[in-house]
Design an enzyme around this catalytic site. Structure first.
Site, PDB file in Angstrom:
ATOM      1  N   HIS A 269       1.021  -0.982  14.843  1.00  0.00           N
ATOM      2  CA  HIS A 269       0.077   0.100  14.698  1.00  0.00           C
ATOM      3  C   HIS A 269      -1.291  -0.268  15.498  1.00  0.00           C
ATOM      4  CE1 HIS A 269       2.106   2.453  11.683  1.00  0.00           C
ATOM      5  NE2 HIS A 269       2.074   1.581  10.792  1.00  0.00           N
TER       6      HIS A 269
ATOM      7  N   HIS B 106       1.004  -1.169  -0.017  1.00  0.00           N
ATOM      8  CA  HIS B 106      -0.190   0.114  -0.125  1.00  0.00           C
ATOM      9  C   HIS B 106       0.833   1.160  -0.029  1.00  0.00           C
ATOM     10  CE1 HIS B 106       0.825  -0.521   4.451  1.00  0.00           C
ATOM     11  NE2 HIS B 106       0.606   0.778   4.304  1.00  0.00           N
TER      12      HIS B 106
ATOM     13  N   HIS C   9       4.814   7.389   2.273  1.00  0.00           N
ATOM     14  CA  HIS C   9       5.271   6.220   2.447  1.00  0.00           C
ATOM     15  C   HIS C   9       4.655   4.990   1.542  1.00  0.00           C
ATOM     16  CE1 HIS C   9       2.591   4.413   5.549  1.00  0.00           C
ATOM     17  NE2 HIS C   9       2.731   3.490   4.872  1.00  0.00           N
TER      18      HIS C   9
ATOM     19  N   TYR D 259       9.398   1.705   9.961  1.00  0.00           N
ATOM     20  CA  TYR D 259       9.404   2.784   8.899  1.00  0.00           C
ATOM     21  C   TYR D 259      10.976   3.276   8.957  1.00  0.00           C
ATOM     22  CZ  TYR D 259       4.313   3.291   8.834  1.00  0.00           C
ATOM     23  OH  TYR D 259       2.964   2.990   9.010  1.00  0.00           O
TER      24      TYR D 259
ATOM     25  N   GLU E  76       8.278   1.200   4.518  1.00  0.00           N
ATOM     26  CA  GLU E  76       7.806   0.406   5.228  1.00  0.00           C
ATOM     27  C   GLU E  76       7.841  -0.891   4.900  1.00  0.00           C
ATOM     28  OE1 GLU E  76       3.499   0.116   8.223  1.00  0.00           O
ATOM     29  OE2 GLU E  76       3.342   0.757   6.012  1.00  0.00           O
TER      30      GLU E  76
ATOM     31  N   HIS F 255      -5.867  -1.906   4.509  1.00  0.00           N
ATOM     32  CA  HIS F 255      -6.058  -0.622   3.560  1.00  0.00           C
ATOM     33  C   HIS F 255      -5.083  -0.947   2.492  1.00  0.00           C
ATOM     34  CE1 HIS F 255      -2.145  -0.529   5.947  1.00  0.00           C
ATOM     35  NE2 HIS F 255      -1.941   1.051   5.652  1.00  0.00           N
TER      36      HIS F 255
END
Length: 311
Positions: free
Chosen positions: A250, A156, A218, A259, A269, A203
């Site tokens: 997260h 993503h 990112h 990261y 990431e 996501h």
């Protein structure tokens, strides 16, 4: 299978300041596979080992780091045809890119998102496989195919800019994404970040509010397990790659994460885990009273740089 519209983030174009340093970072260190180089255009084309399409990452040498474009793959050419009038009806001007202009790729549609990012849609790209074949493929490729951080695929991206609610509306109403999570201001309820999915992942794309359009937060690469995240962390330390945050987890998406920055300052990431999203999963909302656990749930410490440092 019901997934028949926009399938996934299929390609990302990243500007780098030095192509040779970028090759060392993305190919030698991270373990992406370089499949093609265009010395005249100063570009290299890469894929992760378990991706079938010819490439998913394009690195272009430029005077400024950041994002050239994001391209989402759709199910077939008819889907591409069907989406064009819907994008135009939303109010965006659509440009046509002929097949072959982007190497190994069919025709594309291109438009500028309300956040200022260049986005493309395509249906066709040459497939070169993951070295396992499609008949009696087994589960593990030959030694040396999986290298570096053990990246499975492009996962993503997070894009920064204004008008993120309009971006959310575009992705929901036109591309049939779900809003999986959002971060809002505790008092005003203004959207600070949106997380959108076209699959069962937490996501496929996200947007964070930024005053300047077209900012790049990112690009994220999927690892198979949290153990692989720690393996990547060891290599990041070994090669002295600058780290932003991690390893951590997260609150938003529940993913295991690190990261770090490429030599040009673009944030990368590596990511594993996260929950399974279905169309009937409700949108999860976080507010600024819980920014620590929303961002990083293992130490609950919010990082101002995480929302402000972009290329």
């Amino acid at each position: 299978m019901a997934l028949r519209g926009v399938l996934r983030l299929g390609e990302i174009g990243i500007r780098v300041l030095d192509l040779d340093l970028a090759r060392t970072h993305y190919v030698d260190r991270m373990g992406l596979i370089e499949v093609m180089c265009d010395e005249k255009e100063r570009k290299i084309y890469c894929k992760a080992w378990d991706e079938h399409d010819h490439h998913s990452v394009v690195l272009r040498e430029a005077d400024e780091a950041g994002l050239d474009y994001v391209a989402f793959k759709v199910y077939d050419d008819q889907t591409l045809t069907d989406l064009e009038p819907k994008v135009e009806a939303f109010g965006l001007e659509v440009a046509h890119i002929d097949a072959g202009v982007y190497p190994k790729s069919g025709r594309r549609l291109e438009f500028i998102l309300p956040s200022g990012h260049r986005m493309q849609l395509f249906a066709e790209k040459e497939q070169i496989g993951n070295t396992l074949g499609t008949r009696n493929p087994g589960v593990m490729p030959d030694e040396g195919v999986i290298r570096g951080f053990r990246i499975n695929r492009l996962d993503h991206c997070l894009l920064g800019g204004p008008n993120i609610d309009e971006c959310g509306r575009l992705f929901k109403e036109v591309f049939d994404f779900d809003l999986s999570e959002r971060i809002e201001d505790e008092e005003s309820r203004e959207s600070l970040a949106l997380f959108l999915t076209c699959s069962t992942k937490p996501h496929d794309v996200a947007f964070v509010i930024q005053p300047e359009p077209g900012r790049f937060h990112h690009v994220s690469f999927l690892l198979e397990s949290a153990t692989d995240v720690i393996h990547a962390a060891d290599l990041i330390g070994k090669h002295r790659i600058p780290v932003d945050v991690g390893p951590n987890r997260h609150g938003v998406t529940r993913g295991n994460t690190i990261y770090y920055f490429d030599p040009s300052g673009n944030r990368n990431e590596v990511f594993s885990g996260g929950y399974v999203h279905y169309p009937d999963t409700p949108t999860l909302t976080w507010d600024t009273s819980q920014m620590g656990p929303a961002q990083f749930s293992q130490d609950n410490v919010p990082r101002e740089s995480f929302l402000t440092v972009v290329t």
